[in-house]
Write a protein that holds these residues in place. Sequence first.
Motif, PDB file in Angstrom:
ATOM      1  N   MET A 171      -2.204  13.337 -79.753  1.00  0.00           N
ATOM      2  CA  MET A 171      -3.144  13.996 -80.668  1.00  0.00           C
ATOM      3  C   MET A 171      -2.558  14.039 -82.070  1.00  0.00           C
ATOM      4  SD  MET A 171      -5.041  17.605 -80.038  1.00  0.00           S
ATOM      5  CE  MET A 171      -4.387  18.888 -81.088  1.00  0.00           C
ATOM      6  N   SER A 172      -3.387  13.653 -83.038  1.00  0.00           N
ATOM      7  CA  SER A 172      -2.941  13.630 -84.417  1.00  0.00           C
ATOM      8  C   SER A 172      -3.373  14.930 -85.112  1.00  0.00           C
ATOM      9  CB  SER A 172      -3.580  12.419 -85.096  1.00  0.00           C
ATOM     10  OG  SER A 172      -3.510  12.563 -86.481  1.00  0.00           O
ATOM     11  N   THR A 173      -2.467  15.581 -85.799  1.00  0.00           N
ATOM     12  CA  THR A 173      -2.836  16.856 -86.439  1.00  0.00           C
ATOM     13  C   THR A 173      -2.205  17.003 -87.818  1.00  0.00           C
ATOM     14  OG1 THR A 173      -0.950  17.964 -85.482  1.00  0.00           O
ATOM     15  CG2 THR A 173      -3.029  18.185 -84.286  1.00  0.00           C
ATOM     16  N   THR A 174      -2.835  17.835 -88.665  1.00  0.00           N
ATOM     17  CA  THR A 174      -2.149  18.373 -89.826  1.00  0.00           C
ATOM     18  C   THR A 174      -1.656  19.741 -89.373  1.00  0.00           C
ATOM     19  OG1 THR A 174      -4.274  19.254 -90.539  1.00  0.00           O
ATOM     20  CG2 THR A 174      -3.577  17.189 -91.545  1.00  0.00           C
ATOM     21  N   THR A 175      -1.081  20.546 -90.276  1.00  0.00           N
ATOM     22  CA  THR A 175      -0.634  21.867 -89.848  1.00  0.00           C
ATOM     23  C   THR A 175      -1.849  22.771 -89.705  1.00  0.00           C
ATOM     24  OG1 THR A 175       1.318  21.467 -91.138  1.00  0.00           O
ATOM     25  CG2 THR A 175       1.013  23.714 -90.363  1.00  0.00           C
ATOM     26  N   ILE A 176      -2.054  23.237 -88.494  1.00  0.00           N
ATOM     27  CA  ILE A 176      -3.236  24.054 -88.224  1.00  0.00           C
ATOM     28  C   ILE A 176      -2.776  25.438 -87.784  1.00  0.00           C
ATOM     29  CG2 ILE A 176      -5.250  24.283 -86.708  1.00  0.00           C
ATOM     30  CD1 ILE A 176      -5.170  21.153 -86.597  1.00  0.00           C
ATOM     31  N   PRO A 177      -3.280  26.489 -88.448  1.00  0.00           N
ATOM     32  CA  PRO A 177      -2.888  27.838 -88.051  1.00  0.00           C
ATOM     33  C   PRO A 177      -3.476  28.191 -86.683  1.00  0.00           C
ATOM     34  CG  PRO A 177      -4.613  27.922 -89.710  1.00  0.00           C
ATOM     35  CD  PRO A 177      -4.271  26.481 -89.529  1.00  0.00           C
ATOM     36  N   ALA A 204     -13.227  16.767 -82.034  1.00  0.00           N
ATOM     37  CA  ALA A 204     -12.474  16.837 -83.285  1.00  0.00           C
ATOM     38  C   ALA A 204     -12.608  18.242 -83.861  1.00  0.00           C
ATOM     39  CB  ALA A 204     -12.988  15.812 -84.284  1.00  0.00           C
ATOM     40  N   LEU A 205     -11.534  18.678 -84.504  1.00  0.00           N
ATOM     41  CA  LEU A 205     -11.545  19.971 -85.188  1.00  0.00           C
ATOM     42  C   LEU A 205     -11.787  19.711 -86.667  1.00  0.00           C
ATOM     43  CD1 LEU A 205     -10.959  23.071 -84.809  1.00  0.00           C
ATOM     44  CD2 LEU A 205      -8.622  22.550 -85.605  1.00  0.00           C
ATOM     45  N   ALA A 259      -9.505  17.880 -89.220  1.00  0.00           N
ATOM     46  CA  ALA A 259      -8.151  18.433 -89.235  1.00  0.00           C
ATOM     47  C   ALA A 259      -7.337  17.956 -88.040  1.00  0.00           C
ATOM     48  CB  ALA A 259      -8.212  19.959 -89.228  1.00  0.00           C
ATOM     49  N   ALA A 260      -8.022  17.631 -86.947  1.00  0.00           N
ATOM     50  CA  ALA A 260      -7.326  17.159 -85.742  1.00  0.00           C
ATOM     51  C   ALA A 260      -8.319  16.436 -84.867  1.00  0.00           C
ATOM     52  CB  ALA A 260      -6.726  18.340 -84.969  1.00  0.00           C
ATOM     53  N   VAL A 261      -7.841  15.448 -84.132  1.00  0.00           N
ATOM     54  CA  VAL A 261      -8.711  14.779 -83.160  1.00  0.00           C
ATOM     55  C   VAL A 261      -8.070  14.875 -81.781  1.00  0.00           C
ATOM     56  CG1 VAL A 261      -9.790  13.213 -84.825  1.00  0.00           C
ATOM     57  CG2 VAL A 261      -7.722  12.487 -83.620  1.00  0.00           C
ATOM     58  N   GLY A 262      -8.922  15.027 -80.779  1.00  0.00           N
ATOM     59  CA  GLY A 262      -8.445  15.112 -79.404  1.00  0.00           C
ATOM     60  C   GLY A 262      -8.235  13.726 -78.811  1.00  0.00           C
ATOM     61  N   PRO A 263      -7.716  13.697 -77.564  1.00  0.00           N
ATOM     62  CA  PRO A 263      -7.482  12.410 -76.899  1.00  0.00           C
ATOM     63  C   PRO A 263      -8.757  11.578 -76.814  1.00  0.00           C
ATOM     64  CG  PRO A 263      -6.563  14.236 -75.620  1.00  0.00           C
ATOM     65  CD  PRO A 263      -7.352  14.846 -76.739  1.00  0.00           C
ATOM     66  N   GLY A 264      -8.620  10.294 -77.062  1.00  0.00           N
ATOM     67  CA  GLY A 264      -9.743   9.375 -76.885  1.00  0.00           C
ATOM     68  C   GLY A 264     -10.638   9.225 -78.095  1.00  0.00           C
ATOM     69  N   LEU A 282     -12.859   8.671 -85.712  1.00  0.00           N
ATOM     70  CA  LEU A 282     -12.546   9.551 -86.840  1.00  0.00           C
ATOM     71  C   LEU A 282     -11.042   9.631 -87.035  1.00  0.00           C
ATOM     72  CD1 LEU A 282     -14.835  12.565 -85.845  1.00  0.00           C
ATOM     73  CD2 LEU A 282     -15.298  10.916 -87.678  1.00  0.00           C
ATOM     74  N   ALA A 283     -10.655   9.909 -88.297  1.00  0.00           N
ATOM     75  CA  ALA A 283      -9.237  10.110 -88.582  1.00  0.00           C
ATOM     76  C   ALA A 283      -9.065  11.411 -89.354  1.00  0.00           C
ATOM     77  CB  ALA A 283      -8.704   8.947 -89.402  1.00  0.00           C
ATOM     78  N   VAL A 284      -7.895  12.022 -89.199  1.00  0.00           N
ATOM     79  CA  VAL A 284      -7.591  13.248 -89.938  1.00  0.00           C
ATOM     80  C   VAL A 284      -7.782  12.983 -91.435  1.00  0.00           C
ATOM     81  CG1 VAL A 284      -5.716  14.842 -90.558  1.00  0.00           C
ATOM     82  CG2 VAL A 284      -6.064  14.171 -88.167  1.00  0.00           C
ATOM     83  N   GLY A 285      -8.494  13.897 -92.100  1.00  0.00           N
ATOM     84  CA  GLY A 285      -8.748  13.758 -93.535  1.00  0.00           C
ATOM     85  C   GLY A 285     -10.131  13.219 -93.850  1.00  0.00           C
ATOM     86  N   ASP A 286     -10.828  12.631 -92.869  1.00  0.00           N
ATOM     87  CA  ASP A 286     -12.185  12.135 -93.119  1.00  0.00           C
ATOM     88  C   ASP A 286     -13.114  13.299 -93.467  1.00  0.00           C
ATOM     89  OD1 ASP A 286     -11.367   9.636 -92.341  1.00  0.00           O
ATOM     90  OD2 ASP A 286     -12.504   9.569 -90.458  1.00  0.00           O
ATOM     91  N   THR A 287     -13.978  13.110 -94.464  1.00  0.00           N
ATOM     92  CA  THR A 287     -15.034  14.098 -94.738  1.00  0.00           C
ATOM     93  C   THR A 287     -16.197  13.789 -93.813  1.00  0.00           C
ATOM     94  OG1 THR A 287     -14.342  14.318 -97.021  1.00  0.00           O
ATOM     95  CG2 THR A 287     -16.573  15.070 -96.496  1.00  0.00           C
ATOM     96  N   VAL A 288     -16.672  14.830 -93.120  1.00  0.00           N
ATOM     97  CA  VAL A 288     -17.734  14.624 -92.123  1.00  0.00           C
ATOM     98  C   VAL A 288     -18.801  15.713 -92.238  1.00  0.00           C
ATOM     99  CG1 VAL A 288     -16.345  13.410 -90.382  1.00  0.00           C
ATOM    100  CG2 VAL A 288     -16.377  15.925 -90.405  1.00  0.00           C
TER     101      VAL A 288
END
Length: 350
Positions: free
Chosen positions: A1-7, A36-37, A75-80, A84-90
């Motif tokens: 899972m790819s993430t930025t820093t998430i509180p 995705a978060l 901000a984060a994407v789950g498995p699979g 989408l990628a972290v940072g995309d505006t959606v």
Amino acid sequence: MSTTTIPTTMRALVLEDFGSMALTERPVPRTGPGEALVRVLATGICGSDLHGYTGENGRRVPGQVMGHETVGTVAAVGPGVESLAVGDTVVLNPTLSCGRCASCARGMGHICADRRVIGVDPTIPSAFADYVLAPAENLVPFASEPLHGALVEPLAVGYHAAVRGSVGADDDVLVIGGGPIGQAVVLACRRLGARSILVSEPDAARRKLLERLGAVTLDPAQVNLPTLAREQTGGLGVTVAVDAVGATTTVQSAIDSTVAGGTCVLVGMASPQIELAAYALSTFERSVVGAFCYPADEFTQTARWAAANPEMLDPLISRTVTAEEAPAVFAAMALGDNPPGKVLVSFGSV
Ligand SMILES: [Zn+2]
Ligand SMILES: [Zn+2]
């Protein structure tokens, strides 16, 4: 899972009780497979949120976090998740369909028997918060003025209403009710090339906004709507009338304003029950069709259209308020203090 820093916790506007909202701390949802978060940038206040806030529509419950007209960044994407990628505006298509019922099998997930809507379903923490979780397939990339992304959902409602009326280049359209959904219908009619667009709206500031969008407006307190609709169309009546109010009087006006064989689209939800003059429908073969949300492909096309037409969208946003200001803004709007266009709640800075 790819993430930025998430509180682990976030701010969320919780409907504490009917008529009372509070900015409260809630856990940040965790992504599961295929999800995705989204770090929310802004979420629009919908008429249905206001009626949910007051308890009038019975479609919201205390304790829930509402919000379904939203834009943010992944901000984060789950498995699979590969789309989408972290940072995309959606932008968020809030409609979740079951994928198994008869409507879903016919490709009409928007009228799924087990449809759930993010922002409406009380069990789903929704977009009046710093973060919202959604299936990746419900998130559509949006490369434009970011705040315009919060308009895509209501624009898609208006677009589908116009599509349900089969609006095209030969149509003279009447829209009854010039609030945010009526405004979205006007833009949809322009997008579909309608010949003329007349809007009935009692509020002067809204009429001014609608004229900026390219509509001719009238004040229903000053004129007889069916008479004026006929005058504007060489005596025949409009070919399509869209009722964005949804009460007995407005639906009847819509029917009476249409040409023989014309179509009325009911997208407003003011009354759960209405009474109509049946012969005006049967003897002149008019149709009444319902519209509510939109198929997923219309949502995606609307996101693309909105990104390509930023100059048409600026008039639609009346105010952007902070999350801290939102409880007082909800209270004032529930009492009728409504600006001509949308109010967006910004979650942009933590
Ligand atoms: Zn809405
Ligand atoms: Zn279904």
